[in-house]
Design an enzyme around this catalytic site. Sequence first.
Site, PDB file in Angstrom:
ATOM      1  N   LYS A   1      11.686  12.343 -27.613  1.00 43.17           N
ATOM      2  CA  LYS A   1      12.334  11.624 -26.506  1.00 43.17           C
ATOM      3  C   LYS A   1      11.741  10.241 -26.229  1.00 43.17           C
ATOM      4  CE  LYS A   1      13.468  15.987 -24.271  1.00 43.17           C
ATOM      5  NZ  LYS A   1      13.291  16.911 -23.162  1.00 43.17           N
TER       6      LYS A   1
ATOM      7  N   CYS B   1      24.800  18.245 -27.618  1.00 40.79           N
ATOM      8  CA  CYS B   1      24.369  18.958 -26.407  1.00 40.79           C
ATOM      9  C   CYS B   1      25.590  19.431 -25.618  1.00 40.79           C
ATOM     10  CB  CYS B   1      23.504  18.038 -25.538  1.00 40.79           C
ATOM     11  SG  CYS B   1      23.158  18.763 -23.926  1.00 40.79           S
TER      12      CYS B   1
ATOM     13  N   GLU C   1      21.830  16.776 -14.154  1.00 38.46           N
ATOM     14  CA  GLU C   1      22.408  18.118 -14.036  1.00 38.46           C
ATOM     15  C   GLU C   1      23.917  17.990 -14.275  1.00 38.46           C
ATOM     16  OE1 GLU C   1      21.036  21.135 -13.764  1.00 38.46           O
ATOM     17  OE2 GLU C   1      19.088  20.191 -13.795  1.00 38.46           O
ATOM     18  N   SER C   2      24.371  18.607 -15.379  1.00 37.70           N
ATOM     19  CA  SER C   2      25.746  18.371 -15.831  1.00 37.70           C
ATOM     20  C   SER C   2      26.791  18.630 -14.745  1.00 37.70           C
ATOM     21  CB  SER C   2      26.033  19.219 -17.068  1.00 37.70           C
ATOM     22  OG  SER C   2      25.860  20.596 -16.797  1.00 37.70           O
TER      23      SER C   2
ATOM     24  N   VAL D   1      19.330  15.551 -20.892  1.00 35.08           N
ATOM     25  CA  VAL D   1      20.638  14.909 -20.787  1.00 35.08           C
ATOM     26  C   VAL D   1      21.637  15.979 -20.346  1.00 35.08           C
ATOM     27  CG1 VAL D   1      20.149  13.178 -22.531  1.00 35.08           C
ATOM     28  CG2 VAL D   1      21.230  15.318 -23.234  1.00 35.08           C
TER      29      VAL D   1
END
Lengths: 250, 250
Positions: A55, A28, A80-81, A68
């Site tokens: 999941k 990801c 939220e990255s 993720v």
Amino acid sequence: MTTKHLSSGSSCPPLEDGVMRVYSMKYCPYAQRTHLVLAAKNIKHEVVYVNLKNKPEWLFEKNSLGKVPVLQINEHCLFESLITCDYLDEVYPEPPLYPAQPLKKAQDRMFIELWSQISAALLKLYFSKKDEQIMKKSCDDIKSGLDVFETELTKRGTKFFGGDTPGMLDYMIWPWAERLPMVEMIARNNGVLTQDRFPKMQNLEPVGHLHHDGRSRDAHCLTMKCWVLVLLVAVACISGMEKRAAASSN
Amino acid sequence: MTTKHLSSGSSCPPLEDGVMRVYSMKYCPYAQRTHLVLAAKNIKHEVVYVNLKNKPEWLFEKNSLGKVPVLQINEHCLFESLITCDYLDEVYPEPPLYPAQPLKKAQDRMFIELWSQISAALLKLYFSKKDEQIMKKSCDDIKSGLDVFETELTKRGTKFFGGDTPGMLDYMIWPWAERLPMVEMIARNNGVLTQDRFPKMQNLEPVGHLHHDGRSRDAHCLTMKCWVLVLLVAVACISGMEKRAAASSN
């Protein structure tokens, strides 16, 4: 921690007090952002991998959106990255990843936002199922998006957007920048990303830890290319089956 | 500055050195965010309104995406509403709009991000053209989104998400929160937003300056309701014309 990607029906491994944990998926690009910042700041943490196709139920307790990366600190979960990365930058200020000047920081955040148009176009291209119209539109969006970054990096005249060392902007774009070689492959070598148009963006200096499982860029690209090939073959097979089914029902 | 919305073919009014300027559109909820933060911090600025249906060519020099708000400081232009607001909060720290604790700040930023799902669903509802399926899906998304905020505000037990006074989260959600009465109207009073399910979110305390042109919430709602009515009537007319055209061609 195991490198197995946990699925539906699994239990979430118990978390020790004071240990920082990242819920991730190996390929990801968003989770990779968080891994890059954790590595850049040398922050001790553990990783729990999650199967995003099936999941685990407990993932939704960590992030109601079921995505993720999730960064867990005791009972608190951040998702939220960019938010997880900004949080890490505030709590672990060394090395600082944003320019000190608020205006320059805001400009870098604007570029991170602009990058989301490129990442969206890349995603569309990967799942274009060889649809010529979607492929063309995606390639056009990638090109016009990259033009802005090529111009900006030339204007800055530095090795990285962050200067001599990578900054937040470099880390936030890298997971997609390292996948750019695949564009040409999916678009069947039709000269989408020629070196002369994007010499800087296609030859970005890798930002420290390339991929969070420690593999080299080449190894990563090879894996990604294999996946693309599998995807293209699968699509071709399905498309062929559909055509045969349609022909036999006529 | 004029309150006229400048269009294609217009010239951009010259900017004096050291003057902060916002490019805006009177009914744009995103631009409203920036206006709310400017007002909360009592920051001197001027406004240039832009016609978004017939954009002036120079808007794209300020923001390559051609959107508002844009915040101009000398030759520097910042865009993306949250980025402009975060910038203002950094440069004009009083009153601070984020919690001092990085974890709580990151949590508020997560809620701002979650709100974008509600704002997207509201947009879909407004432009649903009475399509029952789209209306139902949009209403479901709005409800499940609001559930999260209703629960959070109840958990915090404060008047605002920011505590006794509004914080960044309050300002970022208000432009859509004040438009919630219209949901019931568009969804034809089918009990989408019943008071008992969302008592807090439907009765949020207005966050200081309600609307950036200084009108009251009621006046603003009335205007918005008129627009919705006009839209619904227009859609009904077009739909009727299409049906008649289809019938006559059969």
